[in-house]
Scaffold this active site. Structure first.
Site, mmCIF file in Angstrom:
data_model
loop_
_atom_site.group_PDB
_atom_site.id
_atom_site.type_symbol
_atom_site.label_atom_id
_atom_site.label_comp_id
_atom_site.label_asym_id
_atom_site.label_seq_id
_atom_site.Cartn_x
_atom_site.Cartn_y
_atom_site.Cartn_z
ATOM 1 N N HIS A 1 0.663 -4.800 6.653
ATOM 2 C CA HIS A 1 0.367 -3.416 6.822
ATOM 3 C C HIS A 1 0.734 -2.645 5.585
ATOM 4 C CE1 HIS A 1 -0.989 -0.171 9.122
ATOM 5 N NE2 HIS A 1 -0.454 -0.510 10.117
ATOM 6 N N ASP B 1 -4.599 -1.733 6.679
ATOM 7 C CA ASP B 1 -4.684 -1.041 7.697
ATOM 8 C C ASP B 1 -5.272 -1.547 9.231
ATOM 9 O OD1 ASP B 1 -2.989 0.682 6.507
ATOM 10 O OD2 ASP B 1 -4.767 1.840 5.780
#
Ligand code: CO6
Length: 431
Positions: free
Chosen positions: A403, A407
């Site tokens: 992450h 995303d």
């Protein structure tokens, strides 16, 4: 007396140490170039290391089962064929103080820079000659090796230099230099009370290294996992219809894994950020799409051989390479280069009947896909004459991603793209 230091070789990008599991030679033995010296085990693979030179083994500095950092001197070979008179401690000390007049694997501006090299293994002597004779890395990579597994031997590089019209080189004595390779740090565990009757199992070396890598990966990159469902009925029907004919024609069994791999490689080509690594504040988009495949070994361990340039291979090529690598993995015959350079990993836990999971990223990659079991399920299909319930082949795809740079929108789109490619599999595809 001219001597040659045998050092713990670099066996992979992230591998910093190896355990000597077997010596094939003892002090006083005469060896020829390419004679096997010792076997080394790392976290992922066991390798046999050949001698890069002819000579006599004068010192063996580490016993079997020793864990030794990459670059450390393991043995000394006399190039004159004479027994060395200095003691083990003296040799080690000379090496540390850079006084020994030996040819060493490590040197400034050495061609052995694992960040620049492909996955070929080069002996210290070959690297030294390459450096002395200004043979560039690209040239070195282009030389056809006549040694075991295509290894470039001294005579290969000398022949190459001769053909270039350069005088044949002599490996000159250079100061040895040892590296202070970092050792994997293991944190003090939380105290655990051991009761009477509890069994205590000592982790083996591979298990400890896997444990360290898993902890490191979770620490380094915040993982998130997304899941999609794919209707893979068409590809299942195609595979089942063509399974026998494929095997007859190509001599290889086709399972679903090559089809998953093909779809993943195509999706990675469309989503380059998923085929990347994070280096500090930089994102390195990898040119090559090298798909690692987690293979369960009979001894219970896991290894991840890599299908290099997967997007450039057709389904037949992927199938053949996958079967070759899986067989080599299961029989401990993988070359170090075959487990290096992966840019993405697939783990098929559908093999165990699992459906959904949260796999851990193999660093320094940024994503890993887990493929669940394909099962027949009742599904609602929209048809021109209304909705119907049909029996379809379905599976879940679970993608864990880093992450820091991926995303949910990107991870989700990439994952959906793999599912779409599988769902749109061309059932008329010829084999
Ligand atoms: N669905 C349905 N059927 C499957 C599947 C799935 N997902 N996977 C395999 N199979 C079938 C396959 O088609 C073969 O069927 P037939 O051709 O009809 O005989 C059969 O099961 C056996 O397949 P096999 O496993 O031999 O070959 P495959 O090419 O599918 O896989 C492999 C090759 C090397 C990936 C596999 O042998 C293997 O080692 N799998 C285990 C991988 C592993 O251990 N991953 C780590 C799991 S842990 O990921 C993990 C999240 C954490 C916990």
């Amino acid at each position: 007396m001219a001597s040659f230091n045998i050092v713990m070789p670099k066996l992979g990008e992230s591998i910093q140490e190896g355990t000597i599991t077997k010596w094939f030679v003892k002090e006083g033995d005469t060896v020829e170039e390419d004679d096997m010296l010792f076997e080394v085990a790392t976290d992922k693979v066991d390798s046999e290391i050949p001698s890069p030179v002819d000579g006599v083994i004068t010192k063996i500095l580490y016993a079997e089962d020793s864990l030794v950092a990459v670059g450390e001197v393991l043995a000394v070979i006399s190039l004159d064929g004479e027994q060395e008179e200095t003691s083990t401690e003296e040799v080690a000390e000379e090496t540390k103080t850079e006084k020994a007049e030996t040819v060493s694997e490590e040197s400034e501006n050495s061609v052995d820079d694992s960040r620049k090299l492909s996955n070929r293994f080069y002996s210290p002597l070959v690297k030294t000659i390459a450096k002395e004779e200004n043979v560039s890395l690209e040239e070195l990579e282009s030389i056809e090796g006549t040694g075991a597994g295509g290894r470039v031997q001294k005579k290969d590089i000398l022949a190459y230099i001769e053909n270039k019209g350069t005088a044949a080189p002599v490996a000159k004595a250079q100061p040895a230099k040892t590296t202070s390779a970092p050792v994997v740090e293991r944190k003090a565990p939380m105290p655990v009370s051991i009761g009477a009757g509890d069994a205590v199992i000592e982790m083996d070396r591979v298990r400890k290294l896997i444990a360290d890598h898993m902890v490191m990966s979770k620490k380094v990159s915040p993982h998130v996992t997304s899941v999609v469902e794919a209707d893979v009925t068409e590809l299942v029907l195609w595979r089942n219809k063509n399974k026998n004919a494929f095997q007859e024609k190509y001599g290889d069994k086709i399972t679903f894994m090559p089809i998953f791999t093909e779809a993943v490689a195509a999706a990675l080509a469309e989503y380059p950020l998923v085929n990347s690594s994070v280096d500090g504040d930089k994102i390195i988009l990898k040119k090559d799409i090298n798909v690692g495949i987690a293979v369960a070994k009979p001894d219970g361990n896991l290894i991840v051989p890599v299908i290099k340039n997967a997007e450039q291979r057709n389904l037949i090529g992927i199938t053949k390479e996958l079967n070759r690598l899986a067989n080599a993995a299961r029989t401990n015959k993988l070359e170090p280069a075959e487990i290096q350079g992966g840019t993405f990993t697939i783990t098929n836990f559908g093999s165990f009947g699992n459906i959904i999971g949260t796999p851990i990223i193999s660093q320094p990659q940024v994503a890993i896909l887990a493929t669940g079991i394909i099962e027949k399920k009742p599904a609602v299909l929209e048809t021109p004459s209304g909705d119907v319930i049909a029996i379809r082949h379905k599976m879940y795809l679970s993608l864990s991603y880093d992450h820091r740079i991926i995303d949910g929108a990107l991870g989700g789109a990439f994952l959906r793209r793999i599912a779409d490619l599988l769902e749109q599999f061309d059932t008329n595809r010829a084999i």
